[in-house]
Design a protein around this motif. Sequence first.
Motif: not given
Length: 421
Positions: A249, A261, A263, A266, A268, A282, A314
């Motif tokens: 991310v 962002m 992604n 990966h 969330p 995403p 994250l």
Amino acid sequence: MSHARQLGRDHWPFRHYKRGVGPASSPRARAVAHWAAATPALPLLIIFVVVFTDLADGTGKIWLPLLAAAPALAAATSRPLGVLGVGLLASLLGAVIGVRHGMPVSELTVVLAALITVAGAGALASALRGRRERVLAAVRSVAETAQHALLKPVPETVGPFQVAVHYSAAAAEARIGGDLYALIPTPYGVRMIVGDVRGKGLPAVGTAALVLGVFREAAYDEPDLLDVVCRIERSLARNLGHDDFVTAVVAGYPEPGRLEMVNCGHAPPLMVRGTEVVAVDPVRPAPPIGLRALSGESPSLQVVPFGEGEQLLLYTDGVTEARDAGRAFYPLADGLSRHLCDDPARTLAALHEELLDHVGGRLHDDAALLLVRKPVVADPAVPAGPVPGGLALTGTCVVRPLTDLPEPAGGDALDDREGAA
């Protein structure tokens, strides 16, 4: 480094032994003091038990072979000098007990030869153990240096954010693994990345180093966050195999209230708004970095609001896929809700402790956590100190309820600030 020095303190305590050894002490006295400091208690206890048994009931002759256990045990904790000292003491006392009971010379010679042989083998084992420990200390020092070069320490504040990072390698002695993170201020705002490299070991560490190097360069050069991801993709396509990839991310904060962002396959991120924790899925899923050519899908830019008092977590799958004894996954969102506070470092410390309790003390995969918080900035139009009605405002902390105050001018703005707090 520090771990190597700590290892030295744990395994070579005699180096710091000073009691009874002054400048005027003789070399013999210093040697005796060093030997005493290096000699563990258990081997001496075995020798004492055999001698005491002989003095108490005269059966020490039967227990003479037990004396060989003393130098054997000393080899596990002492240096070669200490092992030889224990072996010498056991041999002398064994000879005294044998002579005292009139043992035949041939039988006593066999017992003493066994004691001397065990002591010599123990001293050799001790020397080899010490060499391996020194090599391990050097390797751990190099690993720690590599970790600081690869995963650079993140300060408590970066740009407008409070930041905390927690990283745990599954291989505790290695200290580094395939998970990666970085957070840097750039001309285009604060940018960050959290990722997970496929595989483990040195190849994964090398790929993580490549991704971080490209990210740190591209984050400064590319105004568009998607271009940062494309730079990483092109670099990995030139340097990785067909089945290697990185889930990640990549996020950026180009202007107040706007969080971007990207992604790439990966987990969330988790957004914290007030007391609510929500996953930022995403809008259009994208493949991991390194697999775009196989899938034909391109990553998309997702924009979410990110205001004061809100937090973003994250993480890597080493956290969410950690299992307990019943094979249940760790509920990260619930844990974040339980331990949430205004200090990201305290939040991550509590999360990590709970994660270790969940898995029973040791993680089986690398785990990385990166938590950023946008602090609530006090409105400069509101004066600090006492205000009418006895209300004291310190930052965003309200000492008395707002219902106790007279309605000031611009009360809507004050209500908005209370809701944000």
